[in-house]
Design a protein around this motif. Structure first.
Motif, PDB file in Angstrom:
ATOM      1  N   PHE A  92      -4.330  -5.686 -21.332  1.00 44.00           N
ATOM      2  CA  PHE A  92      -3.238  -5.037 -20.772  1.00 44.00           C
ATOM      3  C   PHE A  92      -2.606  -6.391 -19.344  1.00 44.00           C
ATOM      4  CE2 PHE A  92      -3.442  -4.375 -16.133  1.00 44.00           C
ATOM      5  CZ  PHE A  92      -5.100  -4.147 -16.364  1.00 44.00           C
ATOM      6  N   HIS A  93      -0.761  -6.549 -19.738  1.00 48.63           N
ATOM      7  CA  HIS A  93      -0.114  -7.041 -19.223  1.00 48.63           C
ATOM      8  C   HIS A  93       1.020  -6.588 -18.483  1.00 48.63           C
ATOM      9  CE1 HIS A  93       0.979  -8.213 -22.665  1.00 48.63           C
ATOM     10  NE2 HIS A  93       1.984  -7.984 -23.254  1.00 48.63           N
ATOM     11  N   PHE A  94       1.674  -7.348 -17.698  1.00 50.63           N
ATOM     12  CA  PHE A  94       2.758  -6.692 -17.595  1.00 50.63           C
ATOM     13  C   PHE A  94       4.429  -8.044 -17.961  1.00 50.63           C
ATOM     14  CE2 PHE A  94       1.460  -4.147 -14.607  1.00 50.63           C
ATOM     15  CZ  PHE A  94       0.598  -4.327 -14.400  1.00 50.63           C
ATOM     16  N   HIS A  95       5.151  -7.511 -17.843  1.00 54.81           N
ATOM     17  CA  HIS A  95       6.838  -8.540 -17.977  1.00 54.81           C
ATOM     18  C   HIS A  95       7.741  -7.872 -16.718  1.00 54.81           C
ATOM     19  CE1 HIS A  95       5.848  -9.666 -21.959  1.00 54.81           C
ATOM     20  NE2 HIS A  95       5.392  -8.445 -21.780  1.00 54.81           N
ATOM     21  N   TRP A  96       8.162  -8.837 -15.998  1.00 53.19           N
ATOM     22  CA  TRP A  96       9.009  -8.220 -15.032  1.00 53.19           C
ATOM     23  C   TRP A  96      10.282  -9.525 -14.628  1.00 53.19           C
ATOM     24  CZ3 TRP A  96       4.293 -10.338 -14.374  1.00 53.19           C
ATOM     25  CH2 TRP A  96       4.302 -11.277 -14.143  1.00 53.19           C
ATOM     26  N   SER A 104      12.730  -5.287 -17.614  1.00 51.28           N
ATOM     27  CA  SER A 104      11.316  -4.477 -18.670  1.00 51.28           C
ATOM     28  C   SER A 104      12.146  -5.057 -20.207  1.00 51.28           C
ATOM     29  CB  SER A 104      11.476  -2.857 -19.019  1.00 51.28           C
ATOM     30  OG  SER A 104      13.425  -2.604 -19.308  1.00 51.28           O
ATOM     31  N   GLU A 105      11.101  -4.976 -21.001  1.00 51.46           N
ATOM     32  CA  GLU A 105      11.523  -5.715 -22.352  1.00 51.46           C
ATOM     33  C   GLU A 105      12.057  -4.918 -22.633  1.00 51.46           C
ATOM     34  OE1 GLU A 105       7.513  -7.481 -23.904  1.00 51.46           O
ATOM     35  OE2 GLU A 105       9.288  -9.316 -23.311  1.00 51.46           O
ATOM     36  N   HIS A 106      11.619  -3.067 -23.232  1.00 51.89           N
ATOM     37  CA  HIS A 106      12.007  -2.150 -24.545  1.00 51.89           C
ATOM     38  C   HIS A 106      13.811  -2.052 -22.936  1.00 51.89           C
ATOM     39  CE1 HIS A 106       9.162  -2.357 -26.619  1.00 51.89           C
ATOM     40  NE2 HIS A 106       9.706  -2.060 -27.837  1.00 51.89           N
ATOM     41  N   LEU A 117       4.721  -2.242 -18.660  1.00 48.40           N
ATOM     42  CA  LEU A 117       3.133  -2.730 -18.929  1.00 48.40           C
ATOM     43  C   LEU A 117       2.625  -2.809 -20.607  1.00 48.40           C
ATOM     44  CD1 LEU A 117       0.257  -2.728 -18.131  1.00 48.40           C
ATOM     45  CD2 LEU A 117       0.753  -0.386 -17.362  1.00 48.40           C
ATOM     46  N   HIS A 118       1.816  -3.185 -20.526  1.00 45.51           N
ATOM     47  CA  HIS A 118       1.974  -3.230 -22.199  1.00 45.51           C
ATOM     48  C   HIS A 118       0.154  -3.863 -22.067  1.00 45.51           C
ATOM     49  CE1 HIS A 118       5.630  -5.110 -23.351  1.00 45.51           C
ATOM     50  NE2 HIS A 118       5.505  -3.755 -22.944  1.00 45.51           N
ATOM     51  N   LEU A 119      -0.278  -2.007 -22.867  1.00 42.01           N
ATOM     52  CA  LEU A 119      -1.948  -2.050 -22.889  1.00 42.01           C
ATOM     53  C   LEU A 119      -2.341  -1.582 -24.662  1.00 42.01           C
ATOM     54  CD1 LEU A 119      -1.780   1.156 -21.318  1.00 42.01           C
ATOM     55  CD2 LEU A 119      -3.314  -0.700 -20.203  1.00 42.01           C
ATOM     56  N   LEU A 197       5.186  -8.507 -31.790  1.00 40.21           N
ATOM     57  CA  LEU A 197       4.467  -9.160 -30.763  1.00 40.21           C
ATOM     58  C   LEU A 197       5.745  -9.294 -29.584  1.00 40.21           C
ATOM     59  CD1 LEU A 197       1.473 -11.278 -31.477  1.00 40.21           C
ATOM     60  CD2 LEU A 197       1.335  -9.179 -29.980  1.00 40.21           C
ATOM     61  N   THR A 198       5.413  -9.197 -28.977  1.00 40.91           N
ATOM     62  CA  THR A 198       7.731 -10.217 -27.930  1.00 40.91           C
ATOM     63  C   THR A 198       7.038 -11.146 -27.469  1.00 40.91           C
ATOM     64  OG1 THR A 198       7.164  -8.978 -25.611  1.00 40.91           O
ATOM     65  CG2 THR A 198       7.931  -7.282 -27.237  1.00 40.91           C
ATOM     66  N   THR A 199       5.910 -12.174 -27.683  1.00 39.38           N
ATOM     67  CA  THR A 199       6.041 -13.293 -27.456  1.00 39.38           C
ATOM     68  C   THR A 199       5.804 -13.574 -28.548  1.00 39.38           C
ATOM     69  OG1 THR A 199       3.369 -13.552 -26.691  1.00 39.38           O
ATOM     70  CG2 THR A 199       5.041 -12.885 -24.949  1.00 39.38           C
TER      71      THR A 199
END
Ligand SMILES: N/C(=N\S(N)(=O)=O)N1CCCC1
Ligand SMILES: [Zn+2]
Length: 260
Positions: A92-96, A104-106, A117-119, A197-199
């Motif tokens: 898991f990881h985060f985006h901020w 957030s991404e969404h 947070l993405h699991l 994937l968002t990256t």
């Protein structure tokens, strides 16, 4: 070293399509979740069986802070909901965002949250490795959890306290015995849709399961995320790790379903 992708002016989301043409594809993530989403009564609850989960380490990969899990057997899986197989927890990881800015991404009805947070899970029933699964349309399942600023999160400090050990890109340190179940909101109601994937490599292999309810974290805890650096210890130009999110992408006719 080529112009590696990142979140800056020169290498950010708007130019990823140059090296990753799928960025302009038909099932890209993240997306905006509209106010009205069709409710699908056939969608059962999502089940997170993390009771014997085993975190291994926490690392800074130059894009986010990531906690990896032992995924050599089915000890931590999600199943149910839209999923036809159990999917194994890999990381898991985060985006901020930046100070006072959302990251957030969404987004939900055009609104962003402070962080996401993405699991990340993979379909080990059908595919022999994470990398094979990551390239398959039903290979990955990512549970997204929104973070909003409010009270201190009782368990997040174990992660933020470890961050000073992984300040620079490429650093990793032991991080055992952490169970991400403690990061879940009270309700597991969710939205689900088929995305990517968002990256980079932006593979269109993700069944997204976004929990509707955010968890609360304090501004102080979020501030510790921003002590991380995109760059390595040896690099002279320092760059604070923040705003590591991709903005919403075109829906392109996709259906979003809502659990009850
Ligand atoms: N982009 C990613 N996850 S995400 N942001 O789409 O959940 N990943 C890249 C490699 C492993 C996971
Ligand atoms: Zn992510």
């Amino acid at each position: 070293k080529g112009n590696h992708w990142g979140y800056g002016q020169e290498n950010g989301p708007d130019v990823w399509h140059k090296n990753y043409p799928v960025a302009l594809g038909s099932r890209q993530s993240p997306i905006d979740i509209p106010r009205q989403v069709s409710h699908d009564p056939s969608l059962g609850p999502i089940v997170l069986d993390y009771d014997h989960c085993t975190s291994i380490n926490i690392s800074n990969n130059g894009h986010s802070v990531v906690v990896y899990f032992d995924d050599t057997d089915d000890r931590s899986v999600i199943h149910g909901g839209p999923l036809e197989n159990p999917y194994r927890l890999k990381q898991f990881h985060f985006h901020w965002g930046g100070k006072g800015c959302d990251g957030s991404e969404h987004t939900v009805a055009g609104n962003s949250y402070a962080s996401e947070l993405h699991l990340v899970h993979w379909n080990a029933v059908k595919y022999k490795s994470f990398d094979h699964a990551a390239a398959a349309p039903d290979g990955l399942a990512v549970v997204g959890i929104f973070l909003e600023t409010g009270d201190d999160h009782r368990w997040l400090h174990t992660i933020t306290d470890a961050m000073y050990m992984v300040k620079y890109k490429g650093s990793v340190t032991d991080f055992k015995g952490f169970n991400p179940k403690c990061l879940l909101p009270s309700s597991l109601h969710y939205w689900t849709y088929l995305g990517s994937l968002t990256t980079p490599p932006l593979h269109e292999s993700v069944t997204w399961i976004l929990l509707k309810d955010p968890i609360a974290v304090s501004e102080k805890q979020l501030g510790k995320f921003r002590l991380l650096q995109f760059t390595g210890e040896e690099e002279d130009q320092r760059s604070r790790m923040e705003n590591n999110f991709r903005p919403p992408q075109p829906l392109k006719g996709r259906r979003i379903r809502s659990s009850n």
